[in-house]
Motif scaffolding. Structure first.
Motif, PDB file in Angstrom:
ATOM      1  N   GLU A  38       0.844  -1.189   0.000  1.00  0.00           N
ATOM      2  CA  GLU A  38       0.000   0.000   0.000  1.00  0.00           C
ATOM      3  C   GLU A  38       0.875   1.233   0.000  1.00  0.00           C
ATOM      4  O   GLU A  38       2.060   1.170   0.318  1.00  0.00           O
ATOM      5  CB  GLU A  38      -0.936   0.001   1.205  1.00  0.00           C
ATOM      6  N   GLN A  40       0.871   5.836  -1.114  1.00  0.00           N
ATOM      7  CA  GLN A  40       0.183   7.041  -1.529  1.00  0.00           C
ATOM      8  C   GLN A  40       0.866   7.593  -2.769  1.00  0.00           C
ATOM      9  O   GLN A  40       2.087   7.527  -2.902  1.00  0.00           O
ATOM     10  CB  GLN A  40       0.213   8.085  -0.409  1.00  0.00           C
ATOM     11  N   ILE A  41       0.055   8.137  -3.669  1.00  0.00           N
ATOM     12  CA  ILE A  41       0.557   8.782  -4.877  1.00  0.00           C
ATOM     13  C   ILE A  41       0.293  10.274  -4.716  1.00  0.00           C
ATOM     14  O   ILE A  41      -0.835  10.691  -4.456  1.00  0.00           O
ATOM     15  CB  ILE A  41      -0.142   8.240  -6.137  1.00  0.00           C
ATOM     16  N   SER A  50      -5.586  12.167  -6.434  1.00  0.00           N
ATOM     17  CA  SER A  50      -6.843  11.426  -6.467  1.00  0.00           C
ATOM     18  C   SER A  50      -7.080  10.828  -7.848  1.00  0.00           C
ATOM     19  O   SER A  50      -6.919  11.495  -8.857  1.00  0.00           O
ATOM     20  CB  SER A  50      -7.990  12.381  -6.108  1.00  0.00           C
ATOM     21  N   SER A  75      -6.203   1.999  -8.606  1.00  0.00           N
ATOM     22  CA  SER A  75      -6.437   3.443  -8.709  1.00  0.00           C
ATOM     23  C   SER A  75      -6.413   4.023  -7.304  1.00  0.00           C
ATOM     24  O   SER A  75      -6.899   3.405  -6.359  1.00  0.00           O
ATOM     25  CB  SER A  75      -7.790   3.721  -9.353  1.00  0.00           C
ATOM     26  N   ALA A  76      -5.871   5.226  -7.197  1.00  0.00           N
ATOM     27  CA  ALA A  76      -5.797   5.890  -5.904  1.00  0.00           C
ATOM     28  C   ALA A  76      -7.162   6.443  -5.508  1.00  0.00           C
ATOM     29  O   ALA A  76      -7.933   6.892  -6.355  1.00  0.00           O
ATOM     30  CB  ALA A  76      -4.772   7.027  -5.958  1.00  0.00           C
ATOM     31  N   ASP A  77      -7.450   6.413  -4.211  1.00  0.00           N
ATOM     32  CA  ASP A  77      -8.699   6.981  -3.713  1.00  0.00           C
ATOM     33  C   ASP A  77      -8.565   8.511  -3.621  1.00  0.00           C
ATOM     34  O   ASP A  77      -7.576   9.087  -4.083  1.00  0.00           O
ATOM     35  CB  ASP A  77      -9.090   6.348  -2.374  1.00  0.00           C
ATOM     36  N   GLY A  80      -5.322   9.808  -2.431  1.00  0.00           N
ATOM     37  CA  GLY A  80      -4.139   9.370  -3.164  1.00  0.00           C
ATOM     38  C   GLY A  80      -3.628   8.003  -2.726  1.00  0.00           C
ATOM     39  O   GLY A  80      -2.572   7.563  -3.151  1.00  0.00           O
ATOM     40  N   ARG A  81      -4.357   7.301  -1.897  1.00  0.00           N
ATOM     41  CA  ARG A  81      -3.920   6.005  -1.371  1.00  0.00           C
ATOM     42  C   ARG A  81      -4.379   4.859  -2.259  1.00  0.00           C
ATOM     43  O   ARG A  81      -5.459   4.901  -2.841  1.00  0.00           O
ATOM     44  CB  ARG A  81      -4.452   5.800   0.031  1.00  0.00           C
ATOM     45  N   TYR A  82      -3.526   3.830  -2.340  1.00  0.00           N
ATOM     46  CA  TYR A  82      -3.855   2.623  -3.093  1.00  0.00           C
ATOM     47  C   TYR A  82      -3.487   1.416  -2.246  1.00  0.00           C
ATOM     48  O   TYR A  82      -2.738   1.523  -1.279  1.00  0.00           O
ATOM     49  CB  TYR A  82      -3.104   2.576  -4.433  1.00  0.00           C
ATOM     50  N   ALA A  96       3.256   5.023 -11.710  1.00  0.00           N
ATOM     51  CA  ALA A  96       1.982   5.709 -11.503  1.00  0.00           C
ATOM     52  C   ALA A  96       1.844   6.809 -12.533  1.00  0.00           C
ATOM     53  O   ALA A  96       2.837   7.334 -13.038  1.00  0.00           O
ATOM     54  CB  ALA A  96       1.925   6.300 -10.094  1.00  0.00           C
ATOM     55  N   ASP A 124       5.481   4.581  -1.785  1.00  0.00           N
ATOM     56  CA  ASP A 124       4.862   5.841  -2.184  1.00  0.00           C
ATOM     57  C   ASP A 124       5.472   6.312  -3.500  1.00  0.00           C
ATOM     58  O   ASP A 124       6.643   6.044  -3.785  1.00  0.00           O
ATOM     59  CB  ASP A 124       5.087   6.915  -1.122  1.00  0.00           C
TER      60      ASP A 124
END
Length: 181
Positions: A38, A40-41, A50, A75-77, A80-82, A96, A124
């Motif tokens: 897991e 973050q982007i 997002s 896809s990131a929420d 920005g997390r996946y 990404a 990340d």
């Protein structure tokens, strides 16, 4: 060659290849518990990207979806997390791209997921601003060529293609991608 693949929830997809014409073969396919990865982007300003898309590939593999199992991508929420599930151990490249902002280039990072680890691993990614390539396409008489597809890539394995179309004046504009780090 003939590929045999096995899937079980909570385990990484396993497969093996045997040559066609080798006759009957008896084999063991070993399942490995996959790990959760897991992260973050973020965009170039450090804000959550997002809707950004991310995917991974084993180091040295081509960037295409697997015919023998779900491709590891997400896809990131809105933050920005996946999260990816059942990722086997190995060396990977994580990539990404922004879902909404063509000015942001794709991001890439190397990542090693150790065998036998427990808990979720974190990776990340940060998208960066790209440089712009712009120009016109004209024929031998200097007439603009409209609606022509212009493709840009990094020329190192064609891993970051960009596609744009020329407008009615033959003009195009695309974000170029820096070298993969």
């Amino acid at each position: 060659d003939q590929r045999v693949a096995v899937f079980k929830e909570g385990y990484a997809a396993a497969s093996l290849v045997r040559p066609v014409g080798a006759g009957p073969v008896t084999c063991d396919v070993v399942l490995e518990r996959g790990r959760t990865v897991e992260g973050q982007i973020l965009d170039a300003n450090g804000e959550a990207a997002s809707g950004a898309r991310m995917w991974i590939s084993r180091e040295g593999d081509r960037w295409e979806s697997s015919r023998f199992g779900p491709a590891h991508g997400a896809s990131a929420d809105e933050h920005g997390r996946y999260r990816l599930h059942a990722v086997p151990s190995g060396s990977y490249e994580f990539r990404a791209e922004s879902a909404f902002d063509e000015a942001l280039t794709r991001s890439s990072t190397a990542f090693v997921l150790a065998a036998g680890g427990t808990g979720a691993a974190t990776a990340d990614l940060v998208l960066s601003e790209g440089e712009v390539i712009a120009g016109r396409v004209i024929d031998e008489f200097g007439t603009p060529v409209a609606g022509l597809r212009v493709i840009g890539n990094d020329w190192i394995g064609n891993t970051y293609p960009r596609n744009v179309a020329t407008d009615e004046d033959g003009a195009f504009r695309m974000t170029c991608v820096p070298g993969v780090s």
